[in-house]
Design an enzyme around this catalytic site. Sequence first.
Site, PDB file in Angstrom:
ATOM      1  N   TRP A 149       0.844  -1.208   0.000  1.00 53.23           N
ATOM      2  CA  TRP A 149       0.000   0.000   0.000  1.00 53.23           C
ATOM      3  C   TRP A 149       0.876   1.253   0.000  1.00 53.23           C
ATOM      4  CZ3 TRP A 149      -5.071  -0.692  -0.785  1.00 53.23           C
ATOM      5  CH2 TRP A 149      -5.594  -1.956  -0.493  1.00 53.23           C
ATOM      6  N   SER A 150       2.102   1.101  -0.424  1.00 53.02           N
ATOM      7  CA  SER A 150       3.102   2.156  -0.297  1.00 53.02           C
ATOM      8  C   SER A 150       2.721   3.460  -1.002  1.00 53.02           C
ATOM      9  CB  SER A 150       4.423   1.643  -0.866  1.00 53.02           C
ATOM     10  OG  SER A 150       5.346   2.694  -0.991  1.00 53.02           O
ATOM     11  N   ASN A 151       2.659   4.533  -0.219  1.00 58.04           N
ATOM     12  CA  ASN A 151       2.434   5.856  -0.817  1.00 58.04           C
ATOM     13  C   ASN A 151       3.639   6.267  -1.650  1.00 58.04           C
ATOM     14  OD1 ASN A 151      -0.093   6.292   0.413  1.00 58.04           O
ATOM     15  ND2 ASN A 151       0.916   6.898   2.325  1.00 58.04           N
TER      16      ASN A 151
END
Length: 287
Positions: A51-53
């Site tokens: 879910w890395s921004n």
Amino acid sequence: MLTRHGLILHVQRDDRLHVSISGNKWRKLKYVLRQALSERATGLLSFGGAWSNHLHALAAAGHALGLPTVGVVRGEPEYAANPTLTDARAWGMALEFVDRQGYRRRHDSGFLAELAARYPGFYLIPEGGSCALALPGVAELWRELPACDRLVLPVASGGTLAGLLSARPERTVITGYAVLKGQGWLADTVCGLHPPAAGDAGWQLRLDHHGGGYAKCRDADRRAIVELSHTLNLPLEPVYSGKAMLGLFRDIEAGHYTSGSHLVFLHTGGLQGARSYTSVKRSGQAK
Ligand SMILES: *Cc1c(COP(=O)(O)O)cnc(C)c1O
């Protein structure tokens, strides 16, 4: 409650900085990308969770610059279908999935050399984009902030805090809310990125508001974040901005902040990641 405690709270909306390159990731990437372009890099490669921004922002930036991107992702290939990585793939990011153990090698010179050999000419960016070149882009934020006694922000890898410390005005104390179980090493990481921070008394880390660890959020905390989001009429997600805001409000309630202070909360963005938490997403969209 703010009035009762004699505080003024201003929110710096970096979540609105760019439509797809979120908040602090845009600021952290600015000079990294400039360096990659000046070195005529053939592509950009970095690391992150599913879910890395950071990977999301990097994919969008690479697409905008016409540079191929590779994301080394911790987790199973099935994650490629989640909203974050679906966006990243749509922007042309190639994904490589590694298990927990493999991901631990992300700072390891042998692993980095192997990746460099497989992606010749690519510019390698550490996880979260936290490196020396991330600091000047973050430091520019001060020009956009109102004068304040206290700047509050969520902290994970420490790059944003280090960048802010590199240009901290004398009168402003910075309080970082650790969103992961950081304890001792987090302060060391910040000082590693910005060594003068070691002799600077104008900042502190709050280490007891991680709510169980990175990306973990207890049901009661999640409800409290949704409530804060409604009260403040501000989109919050439970991983960074929500956790830090909840920590701030609990500290205010406990009298941690001096009456008469002007606080600024830095909303670092990351709302795209909230698509994994539908209830909070809904409150975010209500804005
Ligand atoms: C990455 C991220 C942070 C943490 O920033 P660091 O520089 O790693 O401390 C905070 N908020 C959001 C929304 C992020 O995406």
